[in-house]
Design a protein around this motif. Sequence first.
Motif, short mmCIF file in Angstrom:
data_model
loop_
_atom_site.label_atom_id
_atom_site.label_comp_id
_atom_site.label_asym_id
_atom_site.label_seq_id
_atom_site.Cartn_x
_atom_site.Cartn_y
_atom_site.Cartn_z
N PRO A 363 -52.55 34.62 -26.25
CA PRO A 363 -51.46 34.06 -27.06
C PRO A 363 -50.44 33.29 -26.24
N TRP A 364 -50.24 33.66 -24.97
CA TRP A 364 -49.28 32.94 -24.13
C TRP A 364 -49.78 31.53 -23.84
N PHE A 365 -51.08 31.40 -23.61
CA PHE A 365 -51.63 30.06 -23.38
C PHE A 365 -51.53 29.21 -24.64
N ILE A 366 -51.84 29.81 -25.79
CA ILE A 366 -51.74 29.07 -27.05
C ILE A 366 -50.29 28.62 -27.28
N GLY A 367 -49.35 29.53 -27.04
CA GLY A 367 -47.94 29.17 -27.19
C GLY A 367 -47.53 28.03 -26.27
N PHE A 368 -48.04 28.06 -25.04
CA PHE A 368 -47.75 26.98 -24.10
C PHE A 368 -48.30 25.65 -24.61
N MET A 369 -49.53 25.68 -25.14
CA MET A 369 -50.13 24.45 -25.66
C MET A 369 -49.39 23.95 -26.90
N VAL A 370 -48.91 24.85 -27.73
CA VAL A 370 -48.10 24.44 -28.89
C VAL A 370 -46.85 23.70 -28.42
N LEU A 371 -46.20 24.26 -27.41
CA LEU A 371 -44.99 23.64 -26.87
C LEU A 371 -45.29 22.26 -26.29
N VAL A 372 -46.37 22.15 -25.52
CA VAL A 372 -46.71 20.87 -24.89
C VAL A 372 -47.05 19.82 -25.93
N THR A 373 -47.88 20.18 -26.92
CA THR A 373 -48.25 19.20 -27.95
C THR A 373 -47.04 18.82 -28.80
N ALA A 374 -46.13 19.75 -29.02
CA ALA A 374 -44.91 19.43 -29.77
C ALA A 374 -44.06 18.44 -29.00
N VAL A 512 -46.16 33.02 -38.07
CA VAL A 512 -46.66 31.66 -37.84
C VAL A 512 -46.02 30.69 -38.82
N MET A 513 -45.90 31.08 -40.09
CA MET A 513 -45.28 30.20 -41.09
C MET A 513 -43.82 29.93 -40.72
N VAL A 514 -43.10 30.94 -40.28
CA VAL A 514 -41.71 30.74 -39.86
C VAL A 514 -41.65 29.80 -38.66
N SER A 515 -42.54 29.99 -37.69
CA SER A 515 -42.55 29.13 -36.50
C SER A 515 -42.86 27.69 -36.87
N ALA A 516 -43.83 27.50 -37.78
CA ALA A 516 -44.16 26.14 -38.21
C ALA A 516 -42.97 25.50 -38.91
N GLY A 517 -42.27 26.28 -39.74
CA GLY A 517 -41.09 25.74 -40.41
C GLY A 517 -40.01 25.34 -39.43
N VAL A 518 -39.79 26.17 -38.42
CA VAL A 518 -38.79 25.86 -37.41
C VAL A 518 -39.17 24.59 -36.65
N LEU A 519 -40.47 24.47 -36.30
CA LEU A 519 -40.93 23.29 -35.57
C LEU A 519 -40.71 22.01 -36.39
N LEU A 520 -41.12 22.03 -37.66
CA LEU A 520 -40.96 20.85 -38.51
C LEU A 520 -39.49 20.53 -38.74
N LEU A 521 -38.68 21.56 -38.94
CA LEU A 521 -37.25 21.34 -39.14
C LEU A 521 -36.61 20.75 -37.89
N ALA A 522 -37.01 21.23 -36.73
CA ALA A 522 -36.46 20.71 -35.47
C ALA A 522 -36.82 19.24 -35.30
N LEU A 523 -38.07 18.89 -35.63
CA LEU A 523 -38.47 17.48 -35.53
C LEU A 523 -37.67 16.62 -36.51
N LEU A 524 -37.46 17.15 -37.71
CA LEU A 524 -36.70 16.39 -38.72
C LEU A 524 -35.24 16.18 -38.28
N VAL A 525 -34.64 17.23 -37.72
CA VAL A 525 -33.26 17.11 -37.22
C VAL A 525 -33.20 16.11 -36.08
N ALA A 526 -34.20 16.17 -35.18
CA ALA A 526 -34.23 15.24 -34.05
C ALA A 526 -34.39 13.80 -34.52
N ILE A 527 -35.19 13.60 -35.56
CA ILE A 527 -35.35 12.26 -36.12
C ILE A 527 -34.02 11.78 -36.71
#
Length: 686
Positions: A363-374, A512-527
Amino acid sequence: MLNLSKTALFCLLLLWMPALWAADSGWRVSPQNDHAKVRLRAEPSISGETRMLLAVQLEDGWKTYWRSPGEGGIAPTIVWDQPLGAVKWFWPVPQRFDVSGISTQGYHEQVMLPIVISGKRPKTLSGTLTLSTCSNVCILTDYPFSLDLSSSVSTEDQQQFAHDFAQAMGQVPIANALTQQIQAGYGNGEVQILALREGGWQQPALFFDTLDDVDLGKPIVSVQGKQLSVRVPATDGWGEGTADLRGKPLTMVITDAGLAQEATLTIGPALTLPASSSAFWSWILMALAGGLILNLMPCVLPVLAMKLGSILQTEHQTRRQVRWQFLASSAGIISSFWLLALLMTVLRLGNHALGWGIQFQNPWFIGFMVLVTALFTANLFGLFEIQLSSSLNSRIAAPRVERSGASGMAGHFGQGALATLLATPCSAPFLGTAVAFALAAPLPALWGIFTALGVGMSLPWLAVAAWPTLALCLPRPGRWMSHLRIAMGVLMLASSLWLLSLMISHIGLQAVMVSAGVLLLALLVAIGWRYGARAAAIVSLISVLIIGALLLAGSLTANLWRKPLHDNILWQPLTESAIKKALREHKRVFVDITADWCVTCKVNKIHVLMRDDVQQALQAPDVVALRGDWTRPSADITQFLRERGSVAIPFNQIYGPQQPQGVVLSPLLDRDILLKVLADAKGNKE
């Protein structure tokens, strides 16, 4: 004085008595077989045992057999006329005879077999010796004999017997005569042996005792310094595969340079055997092909986005700049394979499970890859720029290209590295085989194979580096580049969300759903912060419209895709015992090993396993469907794959009455081939 004389006379009698007990049949020839003659001699000892010697002389071109004849022949036996105590035969080192593909073990010219009989000393030893002798034909000959142990012989004959018996015993192998370490394993239809001898090996030879219902073929011997590695084909009496030999005892004789050792080992799991140098280059070529084909696998969608990003950076640049950019990307790919090789090395030294893509079980590697792709997603959306200092850019002799979204050589290197890490959830033709060899080979070979995989995957990049004109033939720059960059950002965002979905088995759906929501919201705020509130509102509206359109289209076309994608197969847990049970019941077995992170597995599932005809075939009464889930680490699945010479998934195998050893299918399943192999595996018995 009289007592002293009696004592001396008694001692002389003790020394003289063994000579009175020796017996000799003389050389005997049977009228039915004039190609061999035998001689039996015996002598009781003071300790109560009776020592016996069986001598056999054969004409040129004839042979007899060892205690385990091999794939043909019969060992010498004696049927005694009277009950005796324990009878132990001692067998000198045999020779191997290979004729017409049949490998046997035995003796030619002459041999002397010591025999020791424990228990009460008989007055007469009598019985019938049965001897098998072979040339172009085989003759089974009986030699009746009777040895009177009370008959007297000369002291010279007694001394000759003692000398011959000692000489014969000197030809019998003993324990620990050669090796400092020896072990045996079984995997992939062969018995494997590793033996270490500090003095090195010259011309080693091995001979094996028979295993129940197993034929051991001619050993394939390889010597590398102090290490001896042996592969022995193992089949049943019909020349087909054998059952699992792990846990069974194996007795063998190893000889080298006049020394012989007998050893009994318990066969364990498959061993890591070194490969011959002649075969190594074929594995290198296979690794190159596997790495190249990896570019065409379905898991390379984000990889394609990375490549397109690199091509966008080549507008209005010199050939030299283009060449250095693609060389940097190739270096990123190769370095990533070296990183994977380092990971495999550490895991091997720590006796952990090895496999292609197993980092996605962490899971740590997956989390790292999520961060990098984000981060790459945000970069492609233009939310921030990665820049290096001008001095560092000057050192690597490449100008900074700000519009690419990844400045300098570091950006191109990072693209190649990320492309490799995102491609590892896939298995391609040749890839799994090459990786399986690498993980079982010595560490230098492992690094060589992974280097070849990296070079193979980077060949398209190296082609552009060699011919930069390929990258310079793009349309003239314009607004289309900004649109393409946003499209690549969407693809990378999809990859990030897919990687995040792999965390469900580790942290649960809700997290996972909460994390996905946070990721999308962060991208929207950054935009909104980067381009203004209006842009954020437009993106939100477009996203809602796209999601709604997809859901509407899915509901309207449900009748077209829902039925064929419904899995009606009754999958059972994958175990070795389940396969054996099904084969005993004359059933066919379909094995499927998959994982949530395996993109090729999902492609196989949608395009092959979910099709109506495949579903119907796998639901037949005589078919047992077994599935193994490798999403998270599993020692049982790792061992299952390793015993079949594989370290990558998807892995599919079909067993049946006509295929008891199983047929391994290609990583990319073909529906027609699957159905044909499944049909061919069916036997006559239902």
